[in-house]
Scaffold this active site. Structure first.
Site, PDB file in Angstrom:
ATOM      1  N   GLY A   1     -15.057 -39.949  -4.612  1.00 60.80           N
ATOM      2  CA  GLY A   1     -14.385 -38.877  -3.885  1.00 60.80           C
ATOM      3  C   GLY A   1     -15.189 -38.247  -2.761  1.00 60.80           C
ATOM      4  O   GLY A   1     -14.966 -37.087  -2.425  1.00 60.80           O
ATOM      5  N   THR A   2     -16.080 -39.023  -2.127  1.00 57.52           N
ATOM      6  CA  THR A   2     -16.808 -38.415  -1.003  1.00 57.52           C
ATOM      7  C   THR A   2     -15.865 -38.149   0.175  1.00 57.52           C
ATOM      8  O   THR A   2     -16.069 -37.196   0.921  1.00 57.52           O
ATOM      9  CB  THR A   2     -18.005 -39.271  -0.539  1.00 57.52           C
ATOM     10  OG1 THR A   2     -17.536 -40.515  -0.029  1.00 57.52           O
ATOM     11  CG2 THR A   2     -18.987 -39.506  -1.673  1.00 57.52           C
ATOM     12  N   ASN A   3     -14.844 -38.981   0.326  1.00 62.23           N
ATOM     13  CA  ASN A   3     -13.872 -38.708   1.396  1.00 62.23           C
ATOM     14  C   ASN A   3     -13.009 -37.502   1.062  1.00 62.23           C
ATOM     15  O   ASN A   3     -12.647 -36.731   1.950  1.00 62.23           O
ATOM     16  CB  ASN A   3     -13.014 -39.944   1.676  1.00 62.23           C
ATOM     17  CG  ASN A   3     -13.745 -40.941   2.558  1.00 62.23           C
ATOM     18  OD1 ASN A   3     -13.883 -40.726   3.758  1.00 62.23           O
ATOM     19  ND2 ASN A   3     -14.252 -42.002   1.953  1.00 62.23           N
TER      20      ASN A   3
ATOM     21  N   ASN B   1      -4.540 -43.692   5.202  1.00 66.86           N
ATOM     22  CA  ASN B   1      -5.595 -44.370   4.434  1.00 66.86           C
ATOM     23  C   ASN B   1      -6.867 -44.436   5.268  1.00 66.86           C
ATOM     24  O   ASN B   1      -6.814 -44.514   6.488  1.00 66.86           O
ATOM     25  CB  ASN B   1      -5.148 -45.796   4.082  1.00 66.86           C
ATOM     26  CG  ASN B   1      -6.176 -46.544   3.244  1.00 66.86           C
ATOM     27  OD1 ASN B   1      -6.735 -45.982   2.283  1.00 66.86           O
ATOM     28  ND2 ASN B   1      -6.460 -47.792   3.577  1.00 66.86           N
TER      29      ASN B   1
ATOM     30  N   ILE C   1      -2.539 -50.621  -4.757  1.00 68.27           N
ATOM     31  CA  ILE C   1      -1.580 -50.776  -3.656  1.00 68.27           C
ATOM     32  C   ILE C   1      -0.279 -50.057  -4.017  1.00 68.27           C
ATOM     33  O   ILE C   1       0.277 -50.270  -5.092  1.00 68.27           O
ATOM     34  CB  ILE C   1      -1.308 -52.282  -3.402  1.00 68.27           C
ATOM     35  CG1 ILE C   1      -2.611 -53.037  -3.094  1.00 68.27           C
ATOM     36  CG2 ILE C   1      -0.283 -52.459  -2.281  1.00 68.27           C
ATOM     37  CD1 ILE C   1      -3.279 -52.683  -1.792  1.00 68.27           C
ATOM     38  N   LEU C   2       0.196 -49.204  -3.114  1.00 68.15           N
ATOM     39  CA  LEU C   2       1.439 -48.465  -3.375  1.00 68.15           C
ATOM     40  C   LEU C   2       2.655 -49.355  -3.098  1.00 68.15           C
ATOM     41  O   LEU C   2       2.674 -50.112  -2.132  1.00 68.15           O
ATOM     42  CB  LEU C   2       1.505 -47.225  -2.475  1.00 68.15           C
ATOM     43  CG  LEU C   2       0.459 -46.149  -2.753  1.00 68.15           C
ATOM     44  CD1 LEU C   2       0.464 -45.110  -1.630  1.00 68.15           C
ATOM     45  CD2 LEU C   2       0.706 -45.478  -4.101  1.00 68.15           C
TER      46      LEU C   2
ATOM     47  N   HIS D   1     -10.109 -46.883   5.712  1.00 69.60           N
ATOM     48  CA  HIS D   1     -10.599 -48.221   5.364  1.00 69.60           C
ATOM     49  C   HIS D   1     -11.983 -48.412   5.993  1.00 69.60           C
ATOM     50  O   HIS D   1     -12.165 -48.108   7.175  1.00 69.60           O
ATOM     51  CB  HIS D   1      -9.624 -49.295   5.873  1.00 69.60           C
ATOM     52  CG  HIS D   1     -10.065 -50.669   5.489  1.00 69.60           C
ATOM     53  ND1 HIS D   1      -9.893 -51.168   4.209  1.00 69.60           N
ATOM     54  CD2 HIS D   1     -10.728 -51.617   6.182  1.00 69.60           C
ATOM     55  CE1 HIS D   1     -10.433 -52.379   4.141  1.00 69.60           C
ATOM     56  NE2 HIS D   1     -10.934 -52.673   5.321  1.00 69.60           N
TER      57      HIS D   1
HETATM   58  C1  GAR Z   1     -14.644 -45.561   0.827  1.00 64.61           C
HETATM   59  O1  GAR Z   1     -15.658 -46.282   1.471  1.00 64.61           O
HETATM   60  C2  GAR Z   1     -13.284 -45.965   1.360  1.00 64.61           C
HETATM   61  O2  GAR Z   1     -13.289 -46.250   2.724  1.00 64.61           O
HETATM   62  C3  GAR Z   1     -13.018 -47.218   0.548  1.00 64.61           C
HETATM   63  O3  GAR Z   1     -13.482 -46.889  -0.753  1.00 64.61           O
HETATM   64  C4  GAR Z   1     -14.562 -45.943  -0.660  1.00 64.61           C
HETATM   65  C5  GAR Z   1     -14.254 -44.750  -1.531  1.00 64.61           C
HETATM   66  O4  GAR Z   1     -15.329 -43.833  -1.577  1.00 64.61           O
HETATM   67  N1  GAR Z   1     -11.638 -47.575   0.578  1.00 64.61           N
HETATM   68  C6  GAR Z   1     -11.206 -48.827   0.623  1.00 64.61           C
HETATM   69  O5  GAR Z   1     -11.933 -49.798   0.573  1.00 64.61           O
HETATM   70  C7  GAR Z   1      -9.688 -48.978   0.754  1.00 64.61           C
HETATM   71  N2  GAR Z   1      -9.337 -50.347   1.020  1.00 64.61           N
HETATM   72  P1  GAR Z   1     -15.097 -42.315  -2.004  1.00 64.61           P
HETATM   73  O6  GAR Z   1     -14.385 -42.308  -3.368  1.00 64.61           O
HETATM   74  O7  GAR Z   1     -16.496 -41.760  -2.132  1.00 64.61           O
HETATM   75  O8  GAR Z   1     -14.311 -41.618  -0.938  1.00 64.61           O
END
Ligand code: GAR
Length: 196
Positions: free
Chosen positions: A12-14, A108, A93-94, A110
């Protein structure tokens, strides 16, 4: 203010970047009202609880089919009045039941410059492994709208990140997050929340 629902699967850093953006004012046209995880122990849930945001788990295995799972996710979002959905490291995938309810309202993040290293099977560290093994010198992140094609929706924002000597998938993942994902995801969410 648009009501935002965030879907997560991991650290969950994003999500944290979105919470911080709300505080700093980068995200000002929307507010996170719920965080839903498809993994019970996801640390993202703690990040939500720490700031008093509703945190909820919906598991695929508790539903008879992928369609039922999709419907449960959609119904939960709708029960919270969610208008804009953010996939912040949501690694499932939704399906159409969810997508049809939130057309052009799902964002999203990516971790590559789409159309490189994207589509089915490209998620998390696998994306960075692929970029390093191909030998590209520049990678980055893409914030895009979600449609029925995996990583195929309209691009909202992209930011490039240079590969450096000695990069491992883990080192590169961290740099792409810090220099690109955590910056462009809140900006893209603000763009969509500020519409009409
Ligand atoms: C992030 O790097 C995000 O871009 C990627 O998963 C990670 C989640 O990190 N998403 C994908 O690869 C989607 N295809 P987070 O939980 O720390 O945000």
């Amino acid at each position: 203010m648009k009501k935002i629902g965030v879907l997560v699967s991991g650290g969950g850093t994003n999500l944290q970047a979105l919470i911080d953006a709300q505080k700093s004012g980068v995200l000002k046209s929307g507010e996170i009202v719920t965080v839903v995880s498809n993994k019970a122990g996801a640390y993202a849930l703690e990040r939500a609880k720490n700031v008093g945001i509703d945190a909820h788990v919906i598991l695929r295995r508790d539903h008879a089919s992928k369609e039922d799972f999709d419907i449960a996710l959609r119904d939960y979002m709708q029960s919270k009045g969610v208008e804009v959905v953010v996939l912040a490291g949501f690694l499932s995938i939704l399906g159409e039941n969810f997508l049809n309810a939130y057309k052009d309202k799902i964002i999203n993040i990516h971790p590559s410059l789409i159309p490189s290293f994207c589509g089915d099977g490209f998620y998390g560290l696998k994306v960075h492994e692929a970029a390093l093994s191909y030998g590209v010198k520049v990678t980055g992140a893409t914030a895009h709208l979600v449609n029925e094609i995996t990583d195929g929706g309209k691009i909202l924002l992209q930011k490039a990140v240079y590969i450096e000597d000695g990069d491992t998938p883990e080192i590169l993942q961290k740099r792409v997050m810090e220099q690109a994902e955590w910056i462009i995801l809140p900006q893209a969410v603000e763009m969509i929340c500020a519409q009409d």
